[in-house]
Motif scaffolding. Structure first.
Motif, PDB file in Angstrom:
ATOM      1  N   UNK A 255       0.824  -1.207   0.000  1.00 47.09           N
ATOM      2  CA  UNK A 255       0.000   0.000   0.000  1.00 47.09           C
ATOM      3  C   UNK A 255       0.861   1.261   0.000  1.00 47.09           C
ATOM      4  N   UNK A 256       1.977   1.238   0.709  1.00 41.15           N
ATOM      5  CA  UNK A 256       2.817   2.434   0.826  1.00 41.15           C
ATOM      6  C   UNK A 256       3.357   2.889  -0.522  1.00 41.15           C
ATOM      7  N   UNK A 257       3.442   1.981  -1.493  1.00 39.87           N
ATOM      8  CA  UNK A 257       3.989   2.346  -2.787  1.00 39.87           C
ATOM      9  C   UNK A 257       2.942   2.676  -3.836  1.00 39.87           C
ATOM     10  N   UNK A 258       1.663   2.719  -3.452  1.00 36.22           N
ATOM     11  CA  UNK A 258       0.607   2.953  -4.440  1.00 36.22           C
ATOM     12  C   UNK A 258       0.377   4.442  -4.673  1.00 36.22           C
ATOM     13  N   UNK A 259      -0.292   4.735  -5.767  1.00 36.81           N
ATOM     14  CA  UNK A 259      -0.589   6.124  -6.133  1.00 36.81           C
ATOM     15  C   UNK A 259      -1.589   6.725  -5.155  1.00 36.81           C
ATOM     16  N   UNK A 260      -1.595   8.050  -5.093  1.00 30.86           N
ATOM     17  CA  UNK A 260      -2.564   8.765  -4.272  1.00 30.86           C
ATOM     18  C   UNK A 260      -3.554   9.561  -5.118  1.00 30.86           C
ATOM     19  N   UNK A 261      -3.276   9.692  -6.423  1.00 33.41           N
ATOM     20  CA  UNK A 261      -4.181  10.375  -7.341  1.00 33.41           C
ATOM     21  C   UNK A 261      -4.251   9.605  -8.647  1.00 33.41           C
ATOM     22  N   UNK A 262      -5.384   9.780  -9.327  1.00 32.71           N
ATOM     23  CA  UNK A 262      -5.592   9.145 -10.635  1.00 32.71           C
ATOM     24  C   UNK A 262      -6.175  10.192 -11.559  1.00 32.71           C
ATOM     25  N   UNK A 263      -5.766  10.200 -12.813  1.00 30.49           N
ATOM     26  CA  UNK A 263      -6.167  11.261 -13.737  1.00 30.49           C
ATOM     27  C   UNK A 263      -6.922  10.678 -14.924  1.00 30.49           C
ATOM     28  N   UNK A 264      -8.079  11.290 -15.224  1.00 32.18           N
ATOM     29  CA  UNK A 264      -8.859  10.946 -16.406  1.00 32.18           C
ATOM     30  C   UNK A 264      -8.710  12.051 -17.436  1.00 32.18           C
ATOM     31  N   UNK A 265      -8.412  11.667 -18.682  1.00 35.37           N
ATOM     32  CA  UNK A 265      -8.346  12.651 -19.755  1.00 35.37           C
ATOM     33  C   UNK A 265      -9.767  13.064 -20.135  1.00 35.37           C
ATOM     34  N   UNK A 266      -9.970  14.366 -20.354  1.00 27.51           N
ATOM     35  CA  UNK A 266     -11.262  14.908 -20.755  1.00 27.51           C
ATOM     36  C   UNK A 266     -11.238  15.254 -22.239  1.00 27.51           C
ATOM     37  N   UNK A 267     -12.420  15.270 -22.900  1.00 30.69           N
ATOM     38  CA  UNK A 267     -12.449  15.561 -24.338  1.00 30.69           C
ATOM     39  C   UNK A 267     -11.851  16.904 -24.726  1.00 30.69           C
ATOM     40  N   UNK A 268     -11.884  17.879 -23.805  1.00 37.42           N
ATOM     41  CA  UNK A 268     -11.354  19.200 -24.147  1.00 37.42           C
ATOM     42  C   UNK A 268      -9.850  19.307 -23.897  1.00 37.42           C
ATOM     43  N   UNK A 269      -9.219  18.172 -23.580  1.00 34.76           N
ATOM     44  CA  UNK A 269      -7.781  18.170 -23.359  1.00 34.76           C
ATOM     45  C   UNK A 269      -7.372  18.346 -21.922  1.00 34.76           C
ATOM     46  N   UNK A 270      -8.321  18.629 -21.045  1.00 35.64           N
ATOM     47  CA  UNK A 270      -8.004  18.769 -19.629  1.00 35.64           C
ATOM     48  C   UNK A 270      -7.956  17.420 -18.927  1.00 35.64           C
TER      49      UNK A 270
END
Length: 322
Positions: A255-270
């Motif tokens: 668990x200590x090595x796992x990510x703390x955030x996840x990112x989804x790409x949006x259609x407008x590039x954000x």
């Protein structure tokens, strides 16, 4: 090189041009329902270009492998890496592009003899015969084309989403998404690609979202199945989706090595940021979890036996799309 921030019209132009470039190889892959849906998306594109570009990507996903050139070019990453063009295309450019692609969808099969989309001078597309540079151009108008096939009914398309309840002791990993008008939690996971093995899809999604190597986890048993048939905004008929939810267990060192955030790409590039939070499963009953399994998650520990894997169906009577 970066995504052109000038607006939805520029983004839609990239999507339309990409489909035009790959029309000959892409069109034969689409079934009759997908071709009808393509026409419907293009007809509504002018009112919401960003949604249209997103729907075009989703449309070709079931018919193309992940490495198909049209598929790669239509992903948010592929679009963002195109050079910026400065100003978004004017209606005088974008509307003929939409018209030409609608015409090709209505009249052509792109099998070597029927019309395909081509570019004359880089800005003014037309429909021409696929037969080499000597083939005469044959412009066609949508008004003269046969009526498109009726749109498929809602839930005619089936998608499968795999997700996992990853436990570390009594805490379970959930992705929290904070939006202007709502907050909701989901188990990490995502849609299965065409032809992809379920176990491989789960391993891929957990690596992408959590940074988790499933080889360092225990368990992996299927605990729940949820059948989603929920209406949603937009012109594209909603799919029916089966959620397959598995259970894994990890130790604190993993668990200590796992990510703390996840990112989804949006259609407008954000990008939309998802926060990976660890919640005591016993406190999940009141959380807005999707699929809606909060009370059941509260009762399901890392080793609790499951006697019935079928969750209640998720329908318009029990859930509202947010």
């Amino acid at each position: 090189m970066a995504f052109d921030p000038q607006g939805g019209a520029a983004f839609l132009a990239v999507a339309v041009e990409t489909i035009q470039r790959h029309w000959r190889e892409l069109y034969p892959l689409l079934d009759a329902e997908a071709r009808a849906e393509l026409i419907e998306i293009l007809e509504d594109a002018e009112s919401d270009p960003v949604a249209a570009a997103r729907d075009l990507r989703e449309l070709i996903k079931p018919f193309t492998p992940p490495d198909h050139p049209a598929r790669r070019a239509l992903t948010p990453t592929g679009v963002r890496l195109r050079p910026t063009t400065g100003e978004p295309p004017a209606d005088a450019v974008l509307l003929p592009m939409l018209s030409a692609l609608r015409t090709a969808a209505l009249t052509g099969t792109a099998d070597g003899t029927e019309p395909e989309v081509s570019r004359v001078d880089g800005t003014e597309p037309e429909v021409s015969r696929a037969g080499g540079d000597d083939a005469p151009a044959v412009p066609r108008l949508p008004a003269a084309a046969p009526a498109p096939a009726p749109s498929p009914p809602p839930f005619a398309t089936l998608k499968i989403r795999v997700a996992a309840l990853v436990y570390c002791g009594n805490e379970v990993a959930l992705i929290r998404r904070d939006r202007a008008d709502s907050v909701h939690y989901t188990p990490p996971g995502g849609n299965v690609e065409p032809g992809e093995d379920l176990g491989e899809a789960l391993a891929r999604e957990l690596h992408e979202e959590l940074g988790l190597d499933v080889g360092r986890a225990e368990g992996g048993e299927l605990v729940w199945v949820a059948d989603q048939r929920v209406s949603r905004p937009g012109p594209t008929p909603p799919p029916r989706k089966l959620h397959l939810i598995y259970r894994l267990r990890i130790d604190p060192a993993v668990r200590a090595g796992l990510a703390t955030e996840e990112f989804d790409e949006l259609p407008d590039g954000g990008r939309e940021t998802g926060h990976i939070v660890w919640v005591d499963h016993r406190a999940a009953a009141e959380l807005p979890v999707f699929p809606p399994l909060g009370p059941r998650l509260a009762a399901l520990g890392p080793d609790t036996a499951v006697t019935d894997a079928a969750l209640p169906a998720i329908t318009d009577d029990t859930y509202r799309w947010v």
